[in-house]
Design a protein around this motif. Structure first.
Motif, PDB file in Angstrom:
ATOM      1  N   ARG A  88      27.915  -2.912   7.584  1.00  0.00           N
ATOM      2  CA  ARG A  88      26.660  -3.653   7.414  1.00  0.00           C
ATOM      3  C   ARG A  88      26.446  -4.013   5.949  1.00  0.00           C
ATOM      4  NH1 ARG A  88      22.854  -2.822  11.666  1.00  0.00           N
ATOM      5  NH2 ARG A  88      23.647  -1.387  13.224  1.00  0.00           N
ATOM      6  N   SER A  89      25.454  -4.889   5.724  1.00  0.00           N
ATOM      7  CA  SER A  89      25.121  -5.268   4.352  1.00  0.00           C
ATOM      8  C   SER A  89      23.625  -5.429   4.208  1.00  0.00           C
ATOM      9  CB  SER A  89      25.816  -6.580   3.988  1.00  0.00           C
ATOM     10  OG  SER A  89      25.361  -7.043   2.731  1.00  0.00           O
ATOM     11  N   GLU A  90      23.112  -5.030   3.064  1.00  0.00           N
ATOM     12  CA  GLU A  90      21.685  -5.261   2.790  1.00  0.00           C
ATOM     13  C   GLU A  90      21.371  -6.753   2.742  1.00  0.00           C
ATOM     14  OE1 GLU A  90      20.475  -3.184  -0.738  1.00  0.00           O
ATOM     15  OE2 GLU A  90      20.641  -1.216   0.218  1.00  0.00           O
ATOM     16  N   GLU A  91      22.408  -7.573   2.591  1.00  0.00           N
ATOM     17  CA  GLU A  91      22.212  -9.023   2.536  1.00  0.00           C
ATOM     18  C   GLU A  91      21.673  -9.555   3.866  1.00  0.00           C
ATOM     19  OE1 GLU A  91      25.809 -11.148   1.634  1.00  0.00           O
ATOM     20  OE2 GLU A  91      24.730 -12.918   0.957  1.00  0.00           O
ATOM     21  N   ASP A  92      22.207  -9.036   4.966  1.00  0.00           N
ATOM     22  CA  ASP A  92      21.795  -9.462   6.312  1.00  0.00           C
ATOM     23  C   ASP A  92      21.735  -8.230   7.204  1.00  0.00           C
ATOM     24  OD1 ASP A  92      21.813 -12.485   6.278  1.00  0.00           O
ATOM     25  OD2 ASP A  92      23.821 -12.065   5.523  1.00  0.00           O
ATOM     26  N   PRO A  93      20.596  -7.562   7.217  1.00  0.00           N
ATOM     27  CA  PRO A  93      20.518  -6.265   7.916  1.00  0.00           C
ATOM     28  C   PRO A  93      20.945  -6.327   9.384  1.00  0.00           C
ATOM     29  CG  PRO A  93      18.579  -6.624   6.569  1.00  0.00           C
ATOM     30  CD  PRO A  93      19.350  -7.915   6.548  1.00  0.00           C
ATOM     31  N   ALA A  94      20.829  -7.498  10.006  1.00  0.00           N
ATOM     32  CA  ALA A  94      21.164  -7.572  11.434  1.00  0.00           C
ATOM     33  C   ALA A  94      22.662  -7.787  11.670  1.00  0.00           C
ATOM     34  CB  ALA A  94      20.372  -8.697  12.095  1.00  0.00           C
ATOM     35  N   GLY A  95      23.359  -8.309  10.671  1.00  0.00           N
ATOM     36  CA  GLY A  95      24.776  -8.646  10.859  1.00  0.00           C
ATOM     37  C   GLY A  95      25.673  -7.415  10.911  1.00  0.00           C
ATOM     38  N   ARG A  96      26.761  -7.529  11.674  1.00  0.00           N
ATOM     39  CA  ARG A  96      27.731  -6.430  11.740  1.00  0.00           C
ATOM     40  C   ARG A  96      29.098  -6.949  11.324  1.00  0.00           C
ATOM     41  NH1 ARG A  96      26.117  -1.947  14.864  1.00  0.00           N
ATOM     42  NH2 ARG A  96      27.973  -0.956  14.030  1.00  0.00           N
ATOM     43  N   GLY A  97      29.767  -6.186  10.466  1.00  0.00           N
ATOM     44  CA  GLY A  97      31.099  -6.562  10.015  1.00  0.00           C
ATOM     45  C   GLY A  97      32.175  -5.971  10.902  1.00  0.00           C
ATOM     46  N   LEU A  98      33.404  -5.938  10.384  1.00  0.00           N
ATOM     47  CA  LEU A  98      34.538  -5.429  11.158  1.00  0.00           C
ATOM     48  C   LEU A  98      34.547  -3.901  11.251  1.00  0.00           C
ATOM     49  CD1 LEU A  98      37.057  -7.920   9.591  1.00  0.00           C
ATOM     50  CD2 LEU A  98      36.746  -7.714  12.056  1.00  0.00           C
ATOM     51  N   THR A  99      33.778  -3.262  10.377  1.00  0.00           N
ATOM     52  CA  THR A  99      33.561  -1.813  10.417  1.00  0.00           C
ATOM     53  C   THR A  99      34.860  -0.999  10.290  1.00  0.00           C
ATOM     54  OG1 THR A  99      31.748  -2.372  11.934  1.00  0.00           O
ATOM     55  CG2 THR A  99      32.067  -0.059  11.489  1.00  0.00           C
ATOM     56  N   TYR A 100      35.774  -1.448   9.459  1.00  0.00           N
ATOM     57  CA  TYR A 100      36.911  -0.570   9.126  1.00  0.00           C
ATOM     58  C   TYR A 100      36.404   0.605   8.307  1.00  0.00           C
ATOM     59  CZ  TYR A 100      39.685  -4.736  10.276  1.00  0.00           C
ATOM     60  OH  TYR A 100      40.227  -5.825  10.889  1.00  0.00           O
ATOM     61  N   PHE A 101      35.308   0.360   7.615  1.00  0.00           N
ATOM     62  CA  PHE A 101      34.668   1.398   6.825  1.00  0.00           C
ATOM     63  C   PHE A 101      33.211   1.465   7.257  1.00  0.00           C
ATOM     64  CE2 PHE A 101      37.841  -0.904   4.309  1.00  0.00           C
ATOM     65  CZ  PHE A 101      38.788   0.093   4.177  1.00  0.00           C
ATOM     66  N   PRO A 102      32.691   2.661   7.474  1.00  0.00           N
ATOM     67  CA  PRO A 102      31.341   2.780   8.044  1.00  0.00           C
ATOM     68  C   PRO A 102      30.226   2.488   7.046  1.00  0.00           C
ATOM     69  CG  PRO A 102      32.270   4.949   7.625  1.00  0.00           C
ATOM     70  CD  PRO A 102      33.345   3.966   7.298  1.00  0.00           C
ATOM     71  N   ASP A 103      30.566   2.310   5.784  1.00  0.00           N
ATOM     72  CA  ASP A 103      29.527   2.220   4.756  1.00  0.00           C
ATOM     73  C   ASP A 103      28.790   0.876   4.775  1.00  0.00           C
ATOM     74  OD1 ASP A 103      30.379   4.734   2.862  1.00  0.00           O
ATOM     75  OD2 ASP A 103      32.099   3.730   3.771  1.00  0.00           O
ATOM     76  N   LYS A 104      27.662   0.880   4.088  1.00  0.00           N
ATOM     77  CA  LYS A 104      26.807  -0.314   4.030  1.00  0.00           C
ATOM     78  C   LYS A 104      26.837  -0.901   2.619  1.00  0.00           C
ATOM     79  CE  LYS A 104      22.045  -1.667   5.014  1.00  0.00           C
ATOM     80  NZ  LYS A 104      20.735  -1.198   5.460  1.00  0.00           N
ATOM     81  N   LEU A 105      26.988  -2.223   2.548  1.00  0.00           N
ATOM     82  CA  LEU A 105      26.993  -2.910   1.251  1.00  0.00           C
ATOM     83  C   LEU A 105      25.580  -2.975   0.693  1.00  0.00           C
ATOM     84  CD1 LEU A 105      29.201  -5.724   2.684  1.00  0.00           C
ATOM     85  CD2 LEU A 105      29.994  -4.104   0.968  1.00  0.00           C
ATOM     86  N   LYS A 106      25.493  -2.833  -0.635  1.00  0.00           N
ATOM     87  CA  LYS A 106      24.173  -2.780  -1.253  1.00  0.00           C
ATOM     88  C   LYS A 106      24.007  -3.877  -2.288  1.00  0.00           C
ATOM     89  CE  LYS A 106      23.500   2.158  -0.781  1.00  0.00           C
ATOM     90  NZ  LYS A 106      24.312   3.287  -1.168  1.00  0.00           N
ATOM     91  N   ALA A 142      32.619 -12.243  -8.914  1.00  0.00           N
ATOM     92  CA  ALA A 142      31.428 -13.085  -8.748  1.00  0.00           C
ATOM     93  C   ALA A 142      30.776 -12.699  -7.423  1.00  0.00           C
ATOM     94  CB  ALA A 142      31.801 -14.569  -8.742  1.00  0.00           C
ATOM     95  N   HIS A 143      29.866 -11.721  -7.486  1.00  0.00           N
ATOM     96  CA  HIS A 143      29.235 -11.255  -6.234  1.00  0.00           C
ATOM     97  C   HIS A 143      27.891 -10.608  -6.532  1.00  0.00           C
ATOM     98  CE1 HIS A 143      30.566  -6.863  -6.793  1.00  0.00           C
ATOM     99  NE2 HIS A 143      31.082  -7.522  -7.813  1.00  0.00           N
ATOM    100  N   SER A 144      27.031 -10.605  -5.527  1.00  0.00           N
ATOM    101  CA  SER A 144      25.681 -10.052  -5.686  1.00  0.00           C
ATOM    102  C   SER A 144      25.490  -8.739  -4.925  1.00  0.00           C
ATOM    103  CB  SER A 144      24.643 -11.059  -5.189  1.00  0.00           C
ATOM    104  OG  SER A 144      24.726 -12.253  -5.936  1.00  0.00           O
TER     105      SER A 144
END
Lengths: 208, 253
Positions: A88-106, A142-144
């Motif tokens: 997951r990412s704080e950028e889009d709380p509803a979106g789900r990624g591929l989840t190879y890693f359980p952590d959340k982007l901040k 180059a990332h936020s």
């Protein structure tokens, strides 16, 4: 042949140019038949986490990427590509990624200039991807949003510091992700892509 | 730690570099790609191409410069000058540029900043601000049309606004300092840098190596842009970066 996954997120010209400069052929595609013929897949991307994940889902690329990863194919996620390996990412709380890693982007904490834009030092663990690259070399970012240092430390391949310590590169099996842009990181970036290309060449892919 | 960036700027007219570059070791000193490669080897952290082509029909040449540069030079580069539509932004980025810079068009149509950031991402959208001190306003005023037209807008207010519209970076040129080789405009640069939380590239006035150190420390700039001191070989990019390192400024060497 290295496949650059075409899902309409951002600029792929430079990634293709860099591989071409190094003598590796690439193809820009999202067709499974074409992807199947390629031993390695590069997931580039610039843009928002949620919409990128949605496009990948819609094009059936989530399942495809899962399958290829399980088969041990080489993957390289660049920038947003790395971020999509997360849950997951704080950028889009509803979106789900591929989840190879359980952590959340901040998001980077207040008081820092965002985007984190420019050249920063990367400290890497010993790995063929960083072969010949001196410890502490600068790469272009180059990332936020950032990937935190992983809960599963074994998968943390490189770290960087910008206000906080974050994951600059991750690795799970043959799936690699880098937060920086190797295609824009001068000599060291080209060396990293060369290392990736050589790993792929040496791996003897027999096709799907 | 994030390194401070040194950014050479190339003025390009109809696909050729202008402003008398004094190179003996380049086959064709007017070729932007060759020069970009030269600066890359010398340690430039990124490049800015400023398109000063007057005629609209010949602007396609800049897309070709971007395309050729992106095949040979693997550091970030920005293309600016006369870009006014989403389509033009798309063409330049697709050719391989990393960022585009908007100046007059951004002032005239702020939607271009918003739309550009939404479609391509903030990191691609640089807003170029040309500013000059206005004694009556007691403030720095934004100029457009290559510095010919005052807008009455405060540069500080404009900087905050472009940030809120989604700009990813500001390329700040002091018209008071530009061309004087007397050092960057520290008060202006510092005021803008303290006002916004996006990166700021300072431009205008570089003459000595000390000037770079000043603008990156007291001026609080994230990057320093220069043209003539590099083109005329007053010193090399590597010399500046070595000097900065001695001064305790984090650089990529």
């Amino acid at each position: 042949m290295i496949a650059i996954i075409d899902y309409g997120m951002g600029n792929v010209t430079s990634v293709r140019n860099a591989f071409a400069y190094l003598g590796f052929k690439t193809v820009l595609t999202h067709e499974p038949e074409v992807l199947n013929s390629c031993p390695a897949l590069v997931l580039p991307g610039v843009g928002a986490f949620g919409s990128a994940a949605e496009v990948l889902q819609r094009k059936g690329l989530f399942d495809y990427l899962h399958a290829r990863r399980e088969k041990g194919s080489f993957l390289l996620g660049i920038c947003l590509g790395l971020q999509l390996f997360f849950d997951r990412s704080e950028e889009d709380p509803a979106g789900r990624g591929l989840t190879y890693f359980p952590d959340k982007l901040k998001r980077f904490p207040p008081g820092l200039k965002v985007p984190h834009m420019g050249w920063n030092r990367v400290l890497a663990e010993p790995d063929p991807l960083f072969e010949g690259i001196p410890q502490g070399s600068h790469f272009y970012f180059a990332h936020s949003f950032y990937a935190p240092l992983l809960t599963a430390e074994d998968y943390l391949l490189a770290r960087c510091r910008y206000g906080v310590d974050f994951a600059a590169a991750v690795k799970q099996g043959n799936a690699y992700g880098v937060q920086f842009h190797p295609e824009k990181s001068g000599e060291m970036g080209l060396r990293l892509l060369l290392n990736f290309g050589r790993m792929v060449e040496n791996a003897d892919y027999t096709g799907n | 730690m994030l390194a401070r960036r040194i950014v050479p700027c190339l003025d390009v007219k109809e696909g050729r570099v202008v402003k008398g570059i004094k190179f003996v070791d380049l086959k064709d000193a007017g070729d932007p790609v060759g020069l970009a490669e030269f600066y890359n080897k010398e340690g430039a952290d990124e490049l800015v191409f400023l398109d000063i082509t007057a005629s609209h029909e010949k602007r396609e040449t800049m897309v070709e410069v971007a395309r050729r540069t992106a095949r040979e030079v693997f550091i970030p580069f920005t293309v600016g000058g006369g870009i006014g539509t989403i389509e033009e932004i798309r063409n330049i980025l697709k050719a391989g540029a990393d960022k585009i810079s908007l100046n007059t068009a951004a002032v005239e149509n702020t939607d271009l900043i918003r739309e550009g950031a939404r479609i391509f991402g903030s990191q691609c959208i640089v807003i170029a601000i040309d500013a000059r001190w206005n004694e009556q306003m007691k403030d720095w005023e934004v100029y457009t049309h290559g510095g010919r037209k005052g807008t009455g807008i405060s540069a500080l207010t404009w900087a905050s606004r472009v940030e809120s519209f989604g700009a990813g970076e500001i390329l700040l040129t002091s018209m008071d300092a530009d061309g004087g080789r007397d050092g960057y405009d520290i008060p202006l640069t510092r005021a803008i840098c303290e006002k916004v939380s996006i990166p700021v590239i300072a431009s205008g006035g570089a003459g000595k190596m000390e000037d770079f150190a000043h603008v990156l420390t007291e001026g609080k700039a994230d990057a320093a842009l220069a043209a003539s001191v590099f083109h005329y070989r007053h010193f090399s990019i590597r010399e500046v970066k070595e000097y900065l390192k001695e001064q305790g400024v984090e650089v990529r060497l």
